[in-house]
Enzyme design. Sequence first.
Site, PDB file in Angstrom:
ATOM      1  N   ARG A 133       0.778  -1.238   0.000  1.00  0.00           N
ATOM      2  CA  ARG A 133       0.000   0.000   0.000  1.00  0.00           C
ATOM      3  C   ARG A 133       0.809   1.287   0.000  1.00  0.00           C
ATOM      4  NH1 ARG A 133      -4.246  -1.621   4.549  1.00  0.00           N
ATOM      5  NH2 ARG A 133      -2.264  -2.244   5.407  1.00  0.00           N
ATOM      6  N   LYS A 151       1.610 -20.256   5.507  1.00  0.00           N
ATOM      7  CA  LYS A 151       0.801 -20.780   6.599  1.00  0.00           C
ATOM      8  C   LYS A 151       0.263 -19.609   7.412  1.00  0.00           C
ATOM      9  CE  LYS A 151       2.556 -22.339  10.724  1.00  0.00           C
ATOM     10  NZ  LYS A 151       3.002 -21.368  11.714  1.00  0.00           N
ATOM     11  N   HIS A 172       7.866 -23.951   5.798  1.00  0.00           N
ATOM     12  CA  HIS A 172       9.293 -23.620   5.716  1.00  0.00           C
ATOM     13  C   HIS A 172      10.185 -24.701   6.340  1.00  0.00           C
ATOM     14  CE1 HIS A 172       8.953 -22.065   9.864  1.00  0.00           C
ATOM     15  NE2 HIS A 172      10.260 -22.147   9.912  1.00  0.00           N
ATOM     16  N   LYS A 212      14.481 -26.707   5.195  1.00  0.00           N
ATOM     17  CA  LYS A 212      15.668 -26.964   6.020  1.00  0.00           C
ATOM     18  C   LYS A 212      16.441 -28.150   5.444  1.00  0.00           C
ATOM     19  CE  LYS A 212      13.338 -25.309  10.180  1.00  0.00           C
ATOM     20  NZ  LYS A 212      13.976 -24.038  10.481  1.00  0.00           N
ATOM     21  N   GLU A 270      11.906 -24.220  21.486  1.00  0.00           N
ATOM     22  CA  GLU A 270      12.313 -22.854  21.148  1.00  0.00           C
ATOM     23  C   GLU A 270      12.594 -22.096  22.435  1.00  0.00           C
ATOM     24  OE1 GLU A 270      10.363 -20.957  17.583  1.00  0.00           O
ATOM     25  OE2 GLU A 270       8.687 -22.010  18.465  1.00  0.00           O
ATOM     26  N   ASP A 295      -0.125 -23.856  15.597  1.00  0.00           N
ATOM     27  CA  ASP A 295       1.029 -23.149  15.058  1.00  0.00           C
ATOM     28  C   ASP A 295       2.105 -24.113  14.538  1.00  0.00           C
ATOM     29  OD1 ASP A 295       2.470 -20.664  14.618  1.00  0.00           O
ATOM     30  OD2 ASP A 295       3.740 -21.184  16.328  1.00  0.00           O
ATOM     31  N   HIS A 302       4.483 -28.188  10.549  1.00  0.00           N
ATOM     32  CA  HIS A 302       5.912 -28.511  10.621  1.00  0.00           C
ATOM     33  C   HIS A 302       6.174 -29.919  11.176  1.00  0.00           C
ATOM     34  CE1 HIS A 302       6.089 -24.371   9.798  1.00  0.00           C
ATOM     35  NE2 HIS A 302       6.097 -23.900  11.025  1.00  0.00           N
ATOM     36  N   LYS A 308       7.441 -23.161  23.477  1.00  0.00           N
ATOM     37  CA  LYS A 308       8.132 -21.862  23.482  1.00  0.00           C
ATOM     38  C   LYS A 308       8.763 -21.660  24.847  1.00  0.00           C
ATOM     39  CE  LYS A 308       6.107 -19.724  19.700  1.00  0.00           C
ATOM     40  NZ  LYS A 308       7.024 -19.697  18.574  1.00  0.00           N
TER      41      LYS A 308
HETATM   42  C1  BG6 Z   1       6.559 -20.642  12.564  1.00  0.00           C
HETATM   43  C2  BG6 Z   1       5.730 -20.445  13.802  1.00  0.00           C
HETATM   44  O1  BG6 Z   1       5.814 -21.257  11.560  1.00  0.00           O
HETATM   45  O2  BG6 Z   1       7.688 -21.443  12.881  1.00  0.00           O
HETATM   46  C3  BG6 Z   1       6.554 -19.819  14.897  1.00  0.00           C
HETATM   47  O3  BG6 Z   1       4.625 -19.629  13.504  1.00  0.00           O
HETATM   48  C4  BG6 Z   1       7.805 -20.619  15.150  1.00  0.00           C
HETATM   49  O4  BG6 Z   1       5.796 -19.698  16.104  1.00  0.00           O
HETATM   50  C5  BG6 Z   1       8.545 -20.881  13.850  1.00  0.00           C
HETATM   51  O5  BG6 Z   1       8.624 -19.872  16.032  1.00  0.00           O
HETATM   52  C6  BG6 Z   1       9.682 -21.840  14.074  1.00  0.00           C
HETATM   53  O6  BG6 Z   1      10.486 -21.881  12.953  1.00  0.00           O
HETATM   54  P1  BG6 Z   1      12.025 -22.223  13.065  1.00  0.00           P
HETATM   55  O7  BG6 Z   1      12.477 -22.272  11.633  1.00  0.00           O
HETATM   56  O8  BG6 Z   1      12.663 -21.132  13.861  1.00  0.00           O
HETATM   57  O9  BG6 Z   1      12.103 -23.545  13.765  1.00  0.00           O
END
Ligand code: BG6
Length: 520
Positions: free
Chosen positions: A69, A176, A206, A210, A244, A263, A268, A368
């Site tokens: 925008r 996502k 994603h 990796k 994490e 999430d 993943h 987390k």
């Molecule tokens: C994301 C989540 O898809 O993946 C996040 O929304 C998470 O909450 C992240 O922190 C983790 O990705 P990575 O590559 O750091 O393991």
Amino acid sequence: MNELTQAITGKAAMSAVEPIAGGKPVGPGALVIFGAGGDLTKRKLIPALYNLVREGLLHDDFAVIGFARQPIGDDGYRAKLEADMREFATSELTPQQWGWLKERVYYCQADFNEPDAFQKLAAVLARVEKERGTRGNALFYLATAPEFFGEVVRKLSGAGLVQETDGRWRRIIVEKPFGRDFESARALNAELRSILDERQIYRIDHYLGKETVQNLMMFRFANGIFEPIWNRRYVDHVQITVAETVGVESRGDYYDKSGCLRDMVPNHIFQLISLVAMEPPISFEADAVRDEQTKVLRAMPPMTPEEVLQRTVRGQYGEGQVGTKEVPAYRATPKVRPDSRTETYVAMKLNIDNWRWTGVPFYLRVGKAMARRYTEIAITFKRPPYTLFRDTPIDKLTPNQIVINVQPDEGISLVFGAKVPGATVRLGRVQMDFRYADHFGSTPSTGYERLLYDAMAGDATLFQRADMVEASWKVVAPLLDVWQSLPPRNFPNYAAGSAGPKEADELLAKDQRSWRPVEA
Ligand code: BG6
């Protein structure tokens, strides 16, 4: 690890690294980014494109169009990206290579609610095609809030931008989260597929960008020694840990409505499980691989409400210390409700009911604000049937483990028992390590390079198909239902900087097993 643990570092002599495939620039085309002013674009997408430039993997006839925008124009957008790259590039910014990419950057200033927004985009695409020779090929990257996915695709179609005419290709990448439950994912699939062909849709995860995740298939199917023992006869159980150290930080708004399960798990973690557990595909064609992944997801029986109570654990962090940093409780995060019942940690025991895996539990945990940041998959093998060593009860023998370190220290380790040198018989636990960085050096990567390259090349192997997404949501649906109807009463139940709630340890203790330690 105990004091007897020794690491035998597997730095075997390796003369040359032979790339098996790849190295060829992808064909001409334009990448259009919706959400071009957002975080993903500056942190991942542009740095990834830049890394592709450095590896010579983009075609001369390439362009990237940012759609957003802010009224800043091509030059303003180029300057903004340059400033962002100084902060987020993962490899050295050279004037020549950055200059190459920068001159291929264009900007379309529009709000997709404006009636003529997509006509404007059509005009920019036409200009880019003329100036850059992109041959009408375009990949649309939906890096927007998920509620706009359907709308953007509808409007793209309305402006004639997704039709593949005159030999040009048109594809979309969907970020996502893909839905927030089974019904919404199915509705989004139906909406997208009423406009696009499945082969035009690239649902990105994603984790599949990796290296170690991709290597799972090579490890299993390009070697002869692992596959014969990769089954219920030899494997006792599998543990997957995605820990994490970060909390929720500035994402409270999204996260409080989503929670850890949505999430991380159906996307993943299920990708990891499907690659670990799938049967050998008949080829590495996208659908052959994804057929096998889907079968794994379908073989995970949805839990009954009773099983949800017995086999799953949820947690939320309270205040604590991660390393030396004081971390406030989840409930004190901006935009999180002060009495939030959203989970920031999940553990569960899953079964895969098929010929290969029946009876082998897959335990997973993800959270987390934990003590250490790492993702690993540990395959634990059964103990030998009988011990020949006096005074060493069988349960004291080290079970063999293959541990796949997904991040941050990418590699594969083999854990086994060995005699401790000396006059008496003592067994020690030793470990043989393969580290990616030792053998291949570390390549600067954002994790998006391969995925962007593949989407432009038309290879969907590392992207989720509609049926995979739906099968994944089906597995977690009972958890969402039961957890919603029975709000947790003991939150917060783990301290930031810890290994997670004690109930997760009990989950494995019930089966006479334990988690690998989280602490380094
Ligand atoms: C994301 C989540 O898809 O993946 C996040 O929304 C998470 O909450 C992240 O922190 C983790 O990705 P990575 O590559 O750091 O393991």
